[in-house]
Design a protein around this motif. Structure first.
Motif, short mmCIF file in Angstrom:
data_model
loop_
_atom_site.label_atom_id
_atom_site.label_comp_id
_atom_site.label_asym_id
_atom_site.label_seq_id
_atom_site.Cartn_x
_atom_site.Cartn_y
_atom_site.Cartn_z
N PHE A 11 16.16 -5.03 -19.93
CA PHE A 11 15.43 -4.39 -18.85
C PHE A 11 16.32 -4.21 -17.62
N LYS A 12 17.24 -5.14 -17.41
CA LYS A 12 18.16 -5.01 -16.29
C LYS A 12 19.15 -3.88 -16.55
N GLN A 13 19.55 -3.69 -17.79
CA GLN A 13 20.45 -2.60 -18.15
C GLN A 13 19.79 -1.26 -17.87
N LYS A 14 18.54 -1.12 -18.26
CA LYS A 14 17.81 0.12 -18.02
C LYS A 14 17.61 0.35 -16.52
N THR A 15 17.26 -0.70 -15.79
CA THR A 15 17.08 -0.60 -14.35
C THR A 15 18.38 -0.16 -13.68
N ALA A 16 19.49 -0.77 -14.08
CA ALA A 16 20.79 -0.42 -13.50
C ALA A 16 21.11 1.05 -13.74
N TYR A 17 20.84 1.53 -14.93
CA TYR A 17 21.12 2.92 -15.27
C TYR A 17 20.27 3.87 -14.42
N ASP A 18 19.01 3.53 -14.24
CA ASP A 18 18.11 4.34 -13.41
C ASP A 18 18.60 4.39 -11.97
N ILE A 19 19.01 3.24 -11.43
CA ILE A 19 19.52 3.19 -10.06
C ILE A 19 20.79 4.02 -9.95
N PHE A 20 21.67 3.89 -10.93
CA PHE A 20 22.91 4.68 -10.93
C PHE A 20 22.61 6.16 -10.87
N ALA A 69 23.18 -10.35 -13.65
CA ALA A 69 23.83 -9.65 -14.76
C ALA A 69 24.74 -8.58 -14.19
N GLU A 70 25.87 -8.35 -14.85
CA GLU A 70 26.75 -7.25 -14.46
C GLU A 70 26.61 -6.14 -15.49
N VAL A 71 26.43 -4.94 -14.98
CA VAL A 71 26.30 -3.76 -15.83
C VAL A 71 27.37 -2.76 -15.40
N ILE A 72 28.10 -2.22 -16.38
CA ILE A 72 29.04 -1.15 -16.08
C ILE A 72 28.47 0.15 -16.64
N ILE A 73 28.69 1.23 -15.89
CA ILE A 73 28.13 2.53 -16.27
C ILE A 73 29.25 3.55 -16.25
N GLY A 74 29.31 4.34 -17.30
CA GLY A 74 30.36 5.35 -17.37
C GLY A 74 30.31 6.14 -18.65
N ASP A 84 35.30 3.20 -21.18
CA ASP A 84 36.53 2.98 -20.42
C ASP A 84 36.67 3.86 -19.17
N ASP A 85 35.77 4.79 -18.98
CA ASP A 85 35.77 5.58 -17.74
C ASP A 85 34.56 5.10 -16.94
N VAL A 86 34.77 4.06 -16.13
CA VAL A 86 33.68 3.39 -15.43
C VAL A 86 33.44 4.05 -14.07
N PHE A 87 32.21 4.48 -13.85
CA PHE A 87 31.82 5.13 -12.60
C PHE A 87 31.18 4.14 -11.63
N ALA A 88 30.61 3.04 -12.17
CA ALA A 88 30.00 2.03 -11.30
C ALA A 88 29.95 0.68 -12.01
N ARG A 89 30.18 -0.36 -11.22
CA ARG A 89 29.92 -1.74 -11.64
C ARG A 89 28.75 -2.21 -10.81
N MET A 90 27.76 -2.80 -11.47
CA MET A 90 26.56 -3.21 -10.75
C MET A 90 26.27 -4.68 -11.02
N LEU A 91 25.88 -5.36 -9.97
CA LEU A 91 25.41 -6.74 -10.06
C LEU A 91 23.92 -6.71 -9.81
N ILE A 92 23.14 -7.10 -10.81
CA ILE A 92 21.69 -7.00 -10.75
C ILE A 92 21.08 -8.39 -10.89
N SER A 93 20.15 -8.71 -10.00
CA SER A 93 19.45 -9.99 -10.09
C SER A 93 18.50 -9.97 -11.29
N ARG A 94 18.45 -11.10 -12.01
CA ARG A 94 17.50 -11.26 -13.12
C ARG A 94 16.23 -11.95 -12.66
#
Length: 108
Positions: A11-20, A69-74, A84-94
């Motif tokens: 759920f944090k992965q999906k949330t991070a992607y939506d925020i991105f 949790a840390e999520v990378i998006i790219g 390997d082409d990272v556009f954002a690193r996100m730190l998300i509270s669980r």
């Protein structure tokens, strides 16, 4: 906080992607927005990775790796299937009571 109350990583992965997706236009270079948008369908990905130790200097507090949790998006490299082409690193509270996040955006 008891660990059973923490939000599942999925759920944090999906949330991070939506925020991105919501914030990318305002925080990435126009060329990167165009690249990500054009490649999103085939190669866009969000991946939960081990939380790195450098977040304390970026977030301004000691990061408990059980609570965040840390999520990378790219974009995924089609040759080696790695993101390997990272556009954002996100730190998300669980913690469901703390909905904060910190984002490090790709800068050219």
């Amino acid at each position: 906080m008891e660990t059973q109350n923490l939000i599942f990583f999925f759920f944090k992965q999906k949330t991070a992607y939506d925020i991105f997706l919501e914030m990318a236009q305002d925080n990435l270079e126009p060329a990167d927005v165009l690249l990500f948008t054009a490649q999103f369908e085939d190669r866009g990905a969000a991946e939960i990775v081990e939380t790195r130790d450098d977040w304390a200097e970026h977030a301004g507090f000691d990061v408990d790796k059980e609570l965040f949790a840390e999520v990378i998006i790219g974009l995924v490299n089609e040759e080696n299937d790695e993101l390997d082409d990272v556009f954002a690193r996100m730190l998300i509270s669980r913690d469901p009571e703390n909905k904060g996040c910190h984002i490090l955006w790709k800068r050219d």
